[in-house]
Design a protein around this motif. Sequence first.
Motif, PDB file in Angstrom:
ATOM      1  N   ASN A   1      -9.011 -17.174  21.563  1.00 31.53           N
ATOM      2  CA  ASN A   1      -8.599 -16.491  20.326  1.00 31.53           C
ATOM      3  C   ASN A   1      -8.820 -14.974  20.328  1.00 31.53           C
ATOM      4  N   ILE A   2      -8.753 -14.370  21.513  1.00 30.07           N
ATOM      5  CA  ILE A   2      -8.818 -12.907  21.578  1.00 30.07           C
ATOM      6  C   ILE A   2      -7.457 -12.417  22.063  1.00 30.07           C
ATOM      7  N   GLU A   3      -6.731 -11.776  21.151  1.00 27.28           N
ATOM      8  CA  GLU A   3      -5.391 -11.292  21.490  1.00 27.28           C
ATOM      9  C   GLU A   3      -5.443  -9.853  21.994  1.00 27.28           C
ATOM     10  N   THR A   4      -4.681  -9.602  23.065  1.00 28.57           N
ATOM     11  CA  THR A   4      -4.668  -8.260  23.656  1.00 28.57           C
ATOM     12  C   THR A   4      -3.225  -7.832  23.891  1.00 28.57           C
ATOM     13  N   GLU A   5      -3.071  -6.521  24.137  1.00 32.84           N
ATOM     14  CA  GLU A   5      -1.735  -6.028  24.492  1.00 32.84           C
ATOM     15  C   GLU A   5      -1.832  -5.071  25.662  1.00 32.84           C
ATOM     16  N   PHE A   6      -0.754  -4.990  26.455  1.00 34.64           N
ATOM     17  CA  PHE A   6      -0.691  -4.057  27.579  1.00 34.64           C
ATOM     18  C   PHE A   6      -0.513  -2.644  27.030  1.00 34.64           C
ATOM     19  N   LEU A   7      -0.992  -1.669  27.795  1.00 33.22           N
ATOM     20  CA  LEU A   7      -0.801  -0.266  27.410  1.00 33.22           C
ATOM     21  C   LEU A   7       0.066   0.414  28.458  1.00 33.22           C
ATOM     22  N   GLU A   8       1.148   0.991  28.006  1.00 32.44           N
ATOM     23  CA  GLU A   8       2.038   1.708  28.923  1.00 32.44           C
ATOM     24  C   GLU A   8       1.278   2.895  29.524  1.00 32.44           C
ATOM     25  N   ASP A   9       1.489   3.177  30.787  1.00 32.79           N
ATOM     26  CA  ASP A   9       0.843   4.295  31.505  1.00 32.79           C
ATOM     27  C   ASP A   9      -0.635   4.072  31.826  1.00 32.79           C
TER      28      ASP A   9
ATOM     29  N   GLN B   1     -13.804  -0.255  28.956  1.00 33.64           N
ATOM     30  CA  GLN B   1     -13.673   1.150  29.380  1.00 33.64           C
ATOM     31  C   GLN B   1     -12.493   1.778  28.655  1.00 33.64           C
ATOM     32  N   ASP B   2     -12.741   2.889  27.966  1.00 31.44           N
ATOM     33  CA  ASP B   2     -11.675   3.533  27.196  1.00 31.44           C
ATOM     34  C   ASP B   2     -10.489   3.903  28.095  1.00 31.44           C
ATOM     35  N   ALA B   3      -9.299   3.891  27.496  1.00 30.20           N
ATOM     36  CA  ALA B   3      -8.070   4.164  28.251  1.00 30.20           C
ATOM     37  C   ALA B   3      -8.120   5.534  28.941  1.00 30.20           C
ATOM     38  N   SER B   4      -8.641   6.560  28.266  1.00 27.90           N
ATOM     39  CA  SER B   4      -8.696   7.905  28.871  1.00 27.90           C
ATOM     40  C   SER B   4      -9.587   7.910  30.111  1.00 27.90           C
ATOM     41  N   SER B   5     -10.706   7.227  30.017  1.00 26.63           N
ATOM     42  CA  SER B   5     -11.638   7.142  31.139  1.00 26.63           C
ATOM     43  C   SER B   5     -10.999   6.433  32.341  1.00 26.63           C
ATOM     44  N   GLN B   6     -10.059   5.532  32.069  1.00 34.83           N
ATOM     45  CA  GLN B   6      -9.377   4.802  33.142  1.00 34.83           C
ATOM     46  C   GLN B   6      -8.396   5.673  33.926  1.00 34.83           C
ATOM     47  N   LEU B   7      -8.137   6.890  33.453  1.00 35.92           N
ATOM     48  CA  LEU B   7      -7.211   7.786  34.162  1.00 35.92           C
ATOM     49  C   LEU B   7      -7.894   8.548  35.300  1.00 35.92           C
ATOM     50  N   VAL B   8      -9.239   8.576  35.268  1.00 40.19           N
ATOM     51  CA  VAL B   8      -9.986   9.449  36.198  1.00 40.19           C
ATOM     52  C   VAL B   8      -9.921   8.953  37.642  1.00 40.19           C
ATOM     53  N   ALA B   9     -10.318   7.693  37.891  1.00 42.32           N
ATOM     54  CA  ALA B   9     -10.355   7.183  39.275  1.00 42.32           C
ATOM     55  C   ALA B   9      -8.990   7.270  39.976  1.00 42.32           C
ATOM     56  N   PRO B  10      -7.874   6.881  39.314  1.00 39.13           N
ATOM     57  CA  PRO B  10      -6.574   6.974  40.004  1.00 39.13           C
ATOM     58  C   PRO B  10      -6.193   8.399  40.403  1.00 39.13           C
TER      59      PRO B  10
ATOM     60  N   ASP C   1      -4.276  -0.767  34.396  1.00 40.60           N
ATOM     61  CA  ASP C   1      -5.313  -1.812  34.402  1.00 40.60           C
ATOM     62  C   ASP C   1      -5.871  -2.109  33.012  1.00 40.60           C
ATOM     63  N   ALA C   2      -5.219  -1.598  31.967  1.00 45.47           N
ATOM     64  CA  ALA C   2      -5.803  -1.692  30.619  1.00 45.47           C
ATOM     65  C   ALA C   2      -5.228  -2.816  29.774  1.00 45.47           C
ATOM     66  N   LEU C   3      -6.120  -3.421  28.980  1.00 47.47           N
ATOM     67  CA  LEU C   3      -5.724  -4.358  27.919  1.00 47.47           C
ATOM     68  C   LEU C   3      -6.417  -3.899  26.642  1.00 47.47           C
ATOM     69  N   LYS C   4      -5.660  -3.760  25.559  1.00 50.68           N
ATOM     70  CA  LYS C   4      -6.260  -3.332  24.291  1.00 50.68           C
ATOM     71  C   LYS C   4      -6.384  -4.527  23.356  1.00 50.68           C
TER      72      LYS C   4
END
Length: 404
Positions: free
Chosen positions: A174-182, A209-218, A185-188
Amino acid sequence: MRLHRNLCFAVIDGLTLIFNEGKYADKVIQQLLKRDKRWGARDRAFVAETTYDIVRWKRLYAEIAEVKEPFDRDNIWRMFAVWATLKGIKLPDWKYFENTPTRKIKGRFDELSKIRKFKESIPDWIDELGEKELGTKVWTKEIAALNEQADVVLRVNTLKTTKEKLQSELFDVNIETEFLEDYPDALKLKERANVFSTEAFKNGFFEVQDASSQLVAPLLGIKPGMRVVDTCAGAGGKTLHIASIMENKGQVIAMDIYGNKLNELKRRAKRNGAHNIETRAIESTKVIKKLYDKADRVLIDAPCSGLGVLRRNPDAKWKLQPDFIDKIKKTQQEILQQYSRMVKPGGQLVYATCSILPSENQQQVDDFLKSDSGKDFIFVKDKKVLSHKSGYDGFYMALLEKKK
């Protein structure tokens, strides 16, 4: 909504510790949530969200309630009454709420909402600094965005699962998530939920991990088999992301001056199934010198003011001091000068902060490139992430390349 005495008492106790004893809000809330085993998810959400809300709007509520620091318990109850009134919650006939001037509260709110430092509930000096560095228009939008509640974003651990599989597994509980464009690896999360109690978390299928933080490693342009150094790794959110991009091939060296944070990283790495991470505590400059000219990629996720992450750490704006900003800028430059030497010729470096201030970001990169240590580097590109544009944390990252 009906107010329950034991939940309200928990909030008041928490606020007393945060406001008067300088305790960190997240740690206080963690303790509060263990107070009563009978509390359900809704009760715990009330305690956590109300505490964070009053911390976030401390200056505004104190001004409306006409109370000054240090706050005694009666003062904090008055601020609580302001919070409840502005939320449209009917106050019960408890002694703490006697003579609460509800109409006056609403009038004062309308009046103070015309003045940015009250409306956005920030210290004068942060308001002045933000305006000076970003300009009135951008700062006004940005500080408003930083006062919104942060979304819960997960980063899928691709060493163990895929985005689609994880989404399906969470949906089953019962935890619904959505993909984030760009954000590959993120699910919101569509609604807030305790994801840490799920089997998927225990099995290491994701990290929060916040979406902005996920931009750093790539941005590092990592390939499996490389040697990558994460120099200010902390508890390793970005280290784990690096390891997953590398598919466990090659070597990730996670460094930090705090050994206890690296111990936490080891625990997380084990859960994540990340086997190519080696931790090294920076106890002297020897640790860094050993790696001079040896790394394909170096990440400097530098210590900073943290002004970009106020949505998740609203108490930070009350703890920050002007002299800290001056000190941290010196530290950032020293770290850049020293740690950049680990990059081998032809290798790349990413300098990142969770700050929105140009003086901590592109200014530091410019100063570094003009210095002796920086003359061997070329600026490739940078990314400035502002909350009011992205909807996520404020962040900065710059990619530099060392000449061959």
